[in-house]
Design a protein around this motif. Structure first.
Motif, PDB file in Angstrom:
ATOM      1  N   LEU A   8      26.868  44.481  49.047  1.00  0.00           N
ATOM      2  CA  LEU A   8      28.100  45.012  49.147  1.00  0.00           C
ATOM      3  C   LEU A   8      29.324  44.427  48.134  1.00  0.00           C
ATOM      4  N   LEU A   9      29.166  43.123  48.021  1.00  0.00           N
ATOM      5  CA  LEU A   9      30.063  42.797  46.984  1.00  0.00           C
ATOM      6  C   LEU A   9      29.625  43.141  45.635  1.00  0.00           C
ATOM      7  N   TRP A  10      28.617  43.132  45.341  1.00  0.00           N
ATOM      8  CA  TRP A  10      28.308  43.781  43.992  1.00  0.00           C
ATOM      9  C   TRP A  10      28.828  44.999  43.673  1.00  0.00           C
ATOM     10  N   LEU A  11      28.658  45.895  44.466  1.00  0.00           N
ATOM     11  CA  LEU A  11      29.219  47.239  44.644  1.00  0.00           C
ATOM     12  C   LEU A  11      30.960  47.205  44.295  1.00  0.00           C
ATOM     13  N   ILE A  12      31.449  46.223  44.819  1.00  0.00           N
ATOM     14  CA  ILE A  12      33.005  45.912  44.508  1.00  0.00           C
ATOM     15  C   ILE A  12      33.245  45.511  43.152  1.00  0.00           C
ATOM     16  N   PHE A  13      32.441  44.066  42.950  1.00  0.00           N
ATOM     17  CA  PHE A  13      32.649  43.365  41.597  1.00  0.00           C
ATOM     18  C   PHE A  13      32.344  44.350  40.414  1.00  0.00           C
ATOM     19  N   ARG A  14      31.408  45.473  40.487  1.00  0.00           N
ATOM     20  CA  ARG A  14      30.759  46.064  39.354  1.00  0.00           C
ATOM     21  C   ARG A  14      31.857  47.051  38.822  1.00  0.00           C
ATOM     22  N   GLN A  15      32.892  47.084  39.516  1.00  0.00           N
ATOM     23  CA  GLN A  15      33.972  48.029  38.943  1.00  0.00           C
ATOM     24  C   GLN A  15      34.840  47.417  38.096  1.00  0.00           C
ATOM     25  N   ASP A  16      34.840  46.148  38.140  1.00  0.00           N
ATOM     26  CA  ASP A  16      35.613  45.294  37.131  1.00  0.00           C
ATOM     27  C   ASP A  16      34.806  44.561  36.060  1.00  0.00           C
ATOM     28  N   PHE A  17      33.407  44.153  36.302  1.00  0.00           N
ATOM     29  CA  PHE A  17      32.629  43.496  35.459  1.00  0.00           C
ATOM     30  C   PHE A  17      31.132  44.098  35.231  1.00  0.00           C
ATOM     31  N   SER A  18      30.587  43.657  34.107  1.00  0.00           N
ATOM     32  CA  SER A  18      29.448  44.082  33.732  1.00  0.00           C
ATOM     33  C   SER A  18      28.271  43.911  34.976  1.00  0.00           C
ATOM     34  N   LEU A  51      26.656  41.033  39.599  1.00  0.00           N
ATOM     35  CA  LEU A  51      25.636  40.332  40.524  1.00  0.00           C
ATOM     36  C   LEU A  51      25.774  38.844  40.679  1.00  0.00           C
ATOM     37  N   TRP A  52      26.005  38.005  39.692  1.00  0.00           N
ATOM     38  CA  TRP A  52      26.067  36.699  39.819  1.00  0.00           C
ATOM     39  C   TRP A  52      27.436  36.314  40.675  1.00  0.00           C
ATOM     40  N   LEU A  53      28.650  37.013  40.410  1.00  0.00           N
ATOM     41  CA  LEU A  53      29.693  36.943  41.186  1.00  0.00           C
ATOM     42  C   LEU A  53      29.716  37.420  42.856  1.00  0.00           C
ATOM     43  N   ALA A  54      28.830  38.193  42.780  1.00  0.00           N
ATOM     44  CA  ALA A  54      28.446  38.641  44.209  1.00  0.00           C
ATOM     45  C   ALA A  54      27.418  37.739  44.923  1.00  0.00           C
ATOM     46  N   VAL A  55      26.517  37.318  44.568  1.00  0.00           N
ATOM     47  CA  VAL A  55      25.521  36.442  45.074  1.00  0.00           C
ATOM     48  C   VAL A  55      26.274  34.950  45.328  1.00  0.00           C
ATOM     49  N   PHE A  56      27.054  34.415  44.360  1.00  0.00           N
ATOM     50  CA  PHE A  56      27.748  33.062  44.421  1.00  0.00           C
ATOM     51  C   PHE A  56      28.798  33.488  45.727  1.00  0.00           C
ATOM     52  N   PHE A  58      36.540  32.504  40.501  1.00  0.00           N
ATOM     53  CA  PHE A  58      37.803  32.755  40.137  1.00  0.00           C
ATOM     54  C   PHE A  58      38.830  31.657  40.092  1.00  0.00           C
ATOM     55  N   SER A  59      39.649  31.684  39.251  1.00  0.00           N
ATOM     56  CA  SER A  59      40.607  30.465  39.099  1.00  0.00           C
ATOM     57  C   SER A  59      41.641  30.307  40.133  1.00  0.00           C
ATOM     58  N   ASP A  60      41.737  31.683  40.753  1.00  0.00           N
ATOM     59  CA  ASP A  60      43.100  31.862  41.889  1.00  0.00           C
ATOM     60  C   ASP A  60      42.297  32.189  43.250  1.00  0.00           C
ATOM     61  N   SER A  61      41.012  31.707  43.348  1.00  0.00           N
ATOM     62  CA  SER A  61      40.023  32.138  44.398  1.00  0.00           C
ATOM     63  C   SER A  61      40.001  33.622  44.627  1.00  0.00           C
ATOM     64  N   LEU A  62      40.381  34.315  45.567  1.00  0.00           N
ATOM     65  CA  LEU A  62      40.165  35.646  45.773  1.00  0.00           C
ATOM     66  C   LEU A  62      41.710  36.367  45.698  1.00  0.00           C
ATOM     67  N   MET A  63      42.480  35.758  45.208  1.00  0.00           N
ATOM     68  CA  MET A  63      44.034  36.271  44.950  1.00  0.00           C
ATOM     69  C   MET A  63      43.996  37.559  44.127  1.00  0.00           C
ATOM     70  N   GLY A  64      43.152  37.805  43.278  1.00  0.00           N
ATOM     71  CA  GLY A  64      43.108  39.225  42.350  1.00  0.00           C
ATOM     72  C   GLY A  64      42.610  40.190  43.154  1.00  0.00           C
ATOM     73  N   TYR A  65      42.091  39.849  44.395  1.00  0.00           N
ATOM     74  CA  TYR A  65      41.416  40.964  45.476  1.00  0.00           C
ATOM     75  C   TYR A  65      42.321  41.038  46.529  1.00  0.00           C
ATOM     76  N   GLN A  66      43.518  40.362  46.755  1.00  0.00           N
ATOM     77  CA  GLN A  66      44.157  40.373  47.854  1.00  0.00           C
ATOM     78  C   GLN A  66      44.548  41.556  48.705  1.00  0.00           C
ATOM     79  N   THR A  67      44.588  42.466  47.961  1.00  0.00           N
ATOM     80  CA  THR A  67      44.926  43.879  48.837  1.00  0.00           C
ATOM     81  C   THR A  67      43.665  44.787  48.916  1.00  0.00           C
ATOM     82  N   SER A  68      42.343  44.370  48.384  1.00  0.00           N
ATOM     83  CA  SER A  68      41.190  45.235  48.459  1.00  0.00           C
ATOM     84  C   SER A  68      40.590  45.081  49.638  1.00  0.00           C
ATOM     85  N   VAL A  69      40.611  46.361  50.575  1.00  0.00           N
ATOM     86  CA  VAL A  69      40.320  46.199  51.954  1.00  0.00           C
ATOM     87  C   VAL A  69      38.686  46.076  51.951  1.00  0.00           C
ATOM     88  N   PRO A  70      37.908  46.638  51.177  1.00  0.00           N
ATOM     89  CA  PRO A  70      36.306  46.242  51.163  1.00  0.00           C
ATOM     90  C   PRO A  70      36.107  44.972  50.924  1.00  0.00           C
TER      91      PRO A  70
END
Length: 452
Positions: free
Chosen positions: A136-146, A151-156, A170-182
């Protein structure tokens, strides 16, 4: 060697191995030897599934170092004895009595029957949630990364969230996705289910399977399935978890999300921010807001949530939800003039009452000593920030107001010991130091004293 000492030394062995691996030049992004205190602090934080960091995980460590951290998180989340049992199963060896007792104490179970099957179930459940979360996280992160990086971000982050570790690339934890509902939804579910305890999940699964098995069958079979009752542990854990999540969200929304710094966010996004911080404060360690900007009221609410923590049998820390309910039950019984503690029309055994009081007292004492030592070593730091860091370390949360990296080496060593004590458990650690208690048949006369 006693079982408590085996478990405590096992954690120390894993921390030592992790420290040596993270110390190597291969573990750093610049190819130089890692400062030893950084390697020790990070390894301890990973094994204790805390998430406290003094360097940026995503930029300071190489892919090899990040993989080492991830493996340490996995071993720490499963627990030393569960991980060891897994290796025994893989090697095809049989359990001896000491290993069965160790698994029993590590998982806080009464009996020793079915230890092998229990560990297999825990491993299966862990990998199921981690793989589902990673997908599920891979489907989210692949919109912003290769795709490979996503996949590595999602697994980690899936493994880190399920084990309530709080490590982020991420340097700011998950602040870059603070309004991402998924993303908030997936991470929150991984944290909640990881910290609620294996037995609760297994019990709900059996209840659901029984109802689905009799779906559409004769009425008497449906009634038989509906008569299947949940255990006291299930009721306490689920109800207390729900209350803390809702109450924490409401209190953080009232104290922080209505402050001027969040005026730009609409109501639903403010509620989402408050919800996520309420979830992650109970030992997960991710953040979608800057905690350094919180006022003392908001920080104290998070301190209280961190100290309570998750539930027994899960990957979370803190004094646990069951301890909180027993302490509340003791208070209620004292106010009502009763001599027994009742929860859901069940009497709590005196041994559990004494255990709950010992856990609470030992935890408060540890936090008090650690906070005092750090306050002496770093007198220029704000006291509320020091208390926040100490409770975060002891409850294996990892949230920080941003002062961790600037603390003295002595204070960092105090936090390392505090993280270790919080992960193995106060009672288990004391049993390892003092030795197994010796029962006594001597009875002494009672005498009253003034209390309160």
């Amino acid at each position: 060697m006693t079982v408590p000492r085996t478990i405590c030394l096992g954690f120390l062995a894993v921390i030592t191995l992790g420290t040596l691996l993270l110390w190597l030049p291969w573990s750093t992004s610049n190819g130089e030897w890692n400062p030893f205190i950084v390697a020790l602090f990070t390894a301890t934080s990973a094994v204790c599934v805390t998430g406290h960091i003094i360097v940026d995980t995503g930029t300071h460590f190489s892919p090899f170092g990040q993989l080492v951290i991830l493996l340490l998180i996995q071993v720490g989340g499963l627990g030393y004895m569960t991980a060891t049992t897994f290796l025994i199963i893989l090697l095809g060896r049989k359990f001896n009595l000491r290993q069965k007792i160790a698994v029993q104490q590590a998982l806080d179970r009464r009996g020793m029957q079915g230890a092998r099957q229990l560990v297999r179930s825990i491993l299966g459940l862990t990998f199921f949630f981690e793989l589902t979360g990673a997908l599920l996280l891979w489907l989210i992160f692949r919109q912003d990364f290769s795709d490979p990086q996503a996949l590595w971000l999602a697994v980690f982050h899936s493994i880190s969230a399920w084990n309530n570790a709080g490590f982020s690339l991420f340097s700011d934890s998950l602040m870059g996705y603070q309004t991402s509902v998924p993303l908030n939804f997936v991470i929150s579910l991984l944290i909640i289910f990881g910290g609620i305890g294996y037995e609760v999940i297994f019990e709900f699964y059996l209840w659901l399977r029984e109802h689905l098995r009799h779906w559409g069958k004769p009425a008497y079979l449906i009634r038989k399935a509906s008569q299947m009752t949940f255990s006291l542990n299930f009721k306490i854990v689920t109800s207390t978890t729900a209350i803390l999540l809702i109450l924490g969200t409401a209190m953080l929304f009232a104290t922080e999300m209505r402050s001027p710094q969040y005026d730009a966010f609409p109501f639903d996004q403010k509620l989402l921010l408050a919800w996520f911080q309420s979830v992650t404060s109970r030992t997960a360690g991710f953040n979608t807001v800057n905690l350094g900007e919180f006022n003392n009221g908001g920080l104290f609410i998070i301190i209280a949530l961190m100290f309570i923590g998750g539930s027994p049998g899960g990957t979370a820390g803190g004094i646990k939800t069951t301890t909180l309910r027993i302490l509340a039950g003791i208070t209620k019984s004292a106010l009502q003039g009763k001599e027994v503690v009742l929860l859901y029309r069940r009497q709590v055994p005196p041994s559990l009452i004494m255990k709950a009081v010992a856990v609470a007292f030992g935890s408060m004492f540890t936090v008090l000593v650690s906070t005092t030592l750090i306050a002496i070593a770093d007198p220029e730091e704000n006291f509320i920030n020091i208390l926040f860091e100490t409770v975060s370390a002891f409850a294996t949360v990892g949230l920080s107001t941003g002062i961790t990296s600037g603390l003295t080496v002595f204070s960092k060593l105090v936090l390392i010991v505090t993280m270790y004590a919080g992960r193995v458990g106060i009672l288990l650690l004391m049993a390892a130091i003092i030795g197994d208690p010796q029962p006594s048949s001597v009875q002494y006369p009672e005498e009253n004293l003034l209390v309160g």
